[in-house]
Design a protein around this motif. Structure first.
Motif, PDB file in Angstrom:
ATOM      1  N   SER A  47      72.499  48.079 -27.622  1.00 35.62           N
ATOM      2  CA  SER A  47      73.239  47.297 -28.614  1.00 35.62           C
ATOM      3  C   SER A  47      74.731  47.512 -28.454  1.00 35.62           C
ATOM      4  O   SER A  47      75.198  48.624 -28.282  1.00 35.62           O
ATOM      5  N   ASN A  48      75.496  46.437 -28.477  1.00 39.49           N
ATOM      6  CA  ASN A  48      76.946  46.584 -28.502  1.00 39.49           C
ATOM      7  C   ASN A  48      77.504  45.797 -29.670  1.00 39.49           C
ATOM      8  O   ASN A  48      78.545  45.188 -29.593  1.00 39.49           O
ATOM      9  N   LEU A  49      76.746  45.841 -30.785  1.00 40.67           N
ATOM     10  CA  LEU A  49      77.215  45.152 -31.985  1.00 40.67           C
ATOM     11  C   LEU A  49      77.995  46.132 -32.865  1.00 40.67           C
ATOM     12  O   LEU A  49      78.120  47.307 -32.541  1.00 40.67           O
ATOM     13  N   ALA A 101      72.153  37.780 -31.175  1.00 43.72           N
ATOM     14  CA  ALA A 101      73.596  37.612 -30.958  1.00 43.72           C
ATOM     15  C   ALA A 101      73.871  36.974 -29.593  1.00 43.72           C
ATOM     16  O   ALA A 101      74.832  36.230 -29.435  1.00 43.72           O
ATOM     17  N   GLY A 102      72.999  37.242 -28.629  1.00 35.38           N
ATOM     18  CA  GLY A 102      73.198  36.696 -27.288  1.00 35.38           C
ATOM     19  C   GLY A 102      72.945  35.205 -27.201  1.00 35.38           C
ATOM     20  O   GLY A 102      73.442  34.533 -26.298  1.00 35.38           O
ATOM     21  N   CYS A 133      79.868  37.021 -33.635  1.00 31.71           N
ATOM     22  CA  CYS A 133      79.592  36.645 -32.241  1.00 31.71           C
ATOM     23  C   CYS A 133      79.697  35.134 -32.052  1.00 31.71           C
ATOM     24  O   CYS A 133      80.222  34.665 -31.046  1.00 31.71           O
ATOM     25  N   ILE A 144      74.791  36.794 -23.461  1.00 29.20           N
ATOM     26  CA  ILE A 144      74.573  38.096 -22.846  1.00 29.20           C
ATOM     27  C   ILE A 144      73.855  39.052 -23.790  1.00 29.20           C
ATOM     28  O   ILE A 144      74.248  39.230 -24.933  1.00 29.20           O
ATOM     29  N   THR A 194      70.512  42.168 -31.285  1.00 27.82           N
ATOM     30  CA  THR A 194      71.327  42.018 -30.077  1.00 27.82           C
ATOM     31  C   THR A 194      70.899  40.771 -29.303  1.00 27.82           C
ATOM     32  O   THR A 194      71.732  40.053 -28.757  1.00 27.82           O
ATOM     33  N   PRO A 209      72.974  42.862 -23.530  1.00 28.45           N
ATOM     34  CA  PRO A 209      73.111  44.064 -22.714  1.00 28.45           C
ATOM     35  C   PRO A 209      71.928  45.010 -22.911  1.00 28.45           C
ATOM     36  O   PRO A 209      71.091  44.774 -23.776  1.00 28.45           O
ATOM     37  N   TYR A 226      82.646  32.606 -29.685  1.00 24.12           N
ATOM     38  CA  TYR A 226      82.408  31.484 -28.777  1.00 24.12           C
ATOM     39  C   TYR A 226      82.903  30.179 -29.379  1.00 24.12           C
ATOM     40  O   TYR A 226      82.482  29.102 -28.973  1.00 24.12           O
TER      41      TYR A 226
END
Ligand SMILES: Nc1ncnc2c1ncn2[C@@H]1O[C@H](COP(=O)(O)OP(=O)(O)OP(=O)(O)O)[C@@H](O)[C@H]1O
Ligand SMILES: [Mg+2]
Lengths: 334, 245
Positions: free
Chosen positions: A94-96, A156-157, A109, A89, A153, A91, A113
């Protein structure tokens, strides 16, 4: 899992009658589509069309008001947990973690997983290098520029090499070279078999990248088709654009009155467009415009692209869409 | 086995990013010691009064290491959107929240150990019932951490988390029977005392340190456990309702 009409690949995302409202706002209003394995599917629409809301429902950040979502053959309308391990994902913002380094963020991240330490560290280094962040990798994210954050970001996805990738406006807010590189990366991932769901308000991006596109406006899908089919509509169409010294909306009426076989409409920035199934003869149109008091600064032939299809189908001026976006402070992609 | 990696990563990240940061450590240690010093000086007595002070200092240490720290960090991550990462990860919400709170719980326990270590040097602690004390410390740490979680899901701004933490924390300290017995409180305030989890924790601490608990042990343990379960359950519900919009 169902099979698509052409029978090529199984459906991995199947959405039926999906709807969600926030108070009185129908953010998503009965959306139905499916995405086949390995397909690059684009969700194209202006601000507030419902792109992010749709994506949030797919990934499990928003609860659907009604309708159903199936991912990887599992009904995840109520509970997205069983399929979240399949998803990567990115977004819209950034949601880091600002307090972690670039490297630390990627490793964290990866760990979320279930990647082992060695795995995630190797992959993090690889991605930092790929995104031109090798040197910045040891610095805290808090000090990154907007474009650097965006690239991290995206990294990271994909750190866990997800089979399904969700991207919310991946190239908004980054420079031209980075945007091109990211598009290439998305195309490569798709070629390697990753299923991609991408939202964008850049028509050229959708045209260049996606195999299939849904036009979404005010929460509804107004058209959904392959890029090839969409372009077929305009392939043998001739368009001339006239730049005028003043707004020319009134002139269009005069043009269509005199030449009924022509379609005439206003475009952004004091321009009008004249469209026909055969080559447009410029002379008579020019004379008419000048007789009617207009001053033509420039005339040019437009090669029909998805932009023309979009404008025709949605009635939304693509320029307006882009500019509105940039005014809203996210910066331009191209 | 697979979920061990993310859970450990969440805990390790929080320990490193928040709980082992110098300002937090010094605040967590300093405040209870100052508090204890103040009581010590005011009581005007000698080292023999230390066991009497110990329950209060332990409770303050735990409370200041958990509730507001957890509520502030979670609210901060929610605002910065990084909490979304966790919600999107393939980890059940219950496990995720346990990993997220584990750091604060451990930090609260660690904070309780320091005054005890100091007390052990200067006073005779041979009368302490260690089993009860250990259980009490853990339960108080869990309950006050989950209180912080409950606060975090009830507010949206960091300053609100801070304010709310104090709103619960300070009255709780005074009403829980740690510093003066509940029996001296006016009648109308007593029900409030018995509605606070720390009252039962304080009773356990008194019992463990000086044998002066007033409620039956099973009641103390039972009520604390129920508080923990309720606060955690309500917080999870809050996350599902408010954060998955
Ligand atoms: N949390 C929310 N609360 C209230 N309204 C919301 C919320 N999220 C979205 N909306 C509304 O829903 C509509 C769709 O928003 P959404 O963010 O999905 O649009 P979008 O297509 O992603 O737009 P953009 O291109 O600006 O990102 C908008 O009218 C928006 O105001
Ligand atoms: Mg959006």
């Amino acid at each position: 899992m169902g099979l698509p009409a052409d029978g090529s690949a199984p459906i991995v995302i199947a959405v039926r009658d999906l709807a969600k409202r926030f108070g009185e706002v129908r953010a998503v209003d009965g959306v139905t589509f499916s995405v086949a394995r390995g397909e690059l599917f684009g969700f194209l629409g202006p601000n507030g069309a419902g792109k992010t809301t749709t994506m949030n429902m797919l990934i499990g950040l928003a609860r659907p008001g009604s309708g159903s979502i199936e991912i990887g053959g599992i009904d995840c309308t109520r509970d997205p947990k069983p399929v979240q391990h399949l998803m990567g994902i990115v977004p819209d913002e950034s949601n880091l973690y600002p307090e972690l380094t670039g490297f630390g963020n990627l490793c964290f991240c990866g760990a979320l997983y279930g990647m082992g330490r060695r795995d995630r560290e190797a992959r993090a280094r690889e991605l930092l290098a790929l995104f031109g962040l090798a040197e910045a990798g040891e610095r805290k994210l808090g000090g990154y520029s907007k474009g650097m954050k965006r690239r991290l970001t995206i990294a990271a996805g994909i750190i866990h090499a997800p089979p399904i990738l969700f991207l919310d406006e991946p190239t908004t807010g980054i420079d031209v070279a980075s945007a091109r590189q990211i598009r290439q990366l998305i195309a490569d991932l798709s070629a390697q078999g990753t299923t991609v769901f991408l939202t964008t308000h850049y028509i050229e991006e959708a045209e260049r990248l996606c195999r299939r596109i849904a036009f979404i406006v005010r929460g509804r899908i107004v058209r959904i088709d392959t890029v090839a089919n969409l372009l077929d509509r305009v392939r043998d169409r001739y368009i001339m654009e006239f730049a005028l010294s003043a707004p020319g909306a009134g002139l269009c009426e005069a043009v269509t009155a005199r030449f009924p076989h022509l379609r005439c409409y206003a475009a952004a920035g004091n321009r009008i467009r004249v469209e026909s199934a055969e080559p447009v003869r410029v002379g008579p149109v020019l004379r008419l415009v000048e007789e009617s008091g207009g001053e033509v600064l420039e005339a040019r032939r437009i090669t029909p692209s998805l932009e023309e299809v979009f404008v025709e189908i949605t009635g939304i001026e693509s320029e307006a869409m882009r500019h509105e976006k940039e005014r809203n402070g996210r910066g331009g992609g191209e | 086995m697979r979920s061990g990696i993310p859970l450990w990563a969440i805990l390790a990240k929080d320990l490193r990013a928040y709980y082992l940061k110098p300002p937090n450590i010094s605040w967590g240690l300093l405040f209870p010691l100052l508090w204890a010093g103040m009581f010590f000086i005011r009581s005007g007595s000698g080292m023999e009064s230390i066991p009497e002070l110990l329950p209060g200092v332990i409770a303050v240490s735990i409370l200041f290491g958990t509730t507001s720290l957890l509520s502030v960090t979670v609210t901060f991550e929610k605002k910065g959107r990084s909490f979304e990462r966790l919600l999107l990860a393939p980890i059940r919400l219950e496990l995720l929240m346990l990993a997220k709170t584990a750091g604060a719980i451990l930090f609260g326990i660690a904070n309780a150990l320091l005054p005890m270590a100091i007390a052990a040097f200067v006073a005779d602690l041979s009368g302490i019932r260690w089993g009860i004390l250990a259980a009490a410390i853990v339960l108080i740490a869990v309950a006050s951490t989950f209180l912080g979680l409950f606060i975090a899901v009830s507010v949206s701004e960091v300053f609100e988390a801070q304010t709310f933490s104090n709103f619960f924390r300070f009255p709780m300290l005074f009403l829980c029977g740690l510093f003066f017995p509940i029996s001296v409180l006016p009648l109308w305030l007593r029900p409030v005392s018995y509605a606070l989890p720390l009252t039962y924790g304080a009773d356990l601490l008194h019992e463990a340190v000086q044998g002066t608990g007033v409620l039956p042990l099973p009641l103390d343990f039972g009520v604390l456990l129920v508080f923990c379960a309720l606060l955690f359950g309500i917080s999870l519900l809050g996350v599902r309702r408010r954060w998955i919009t």
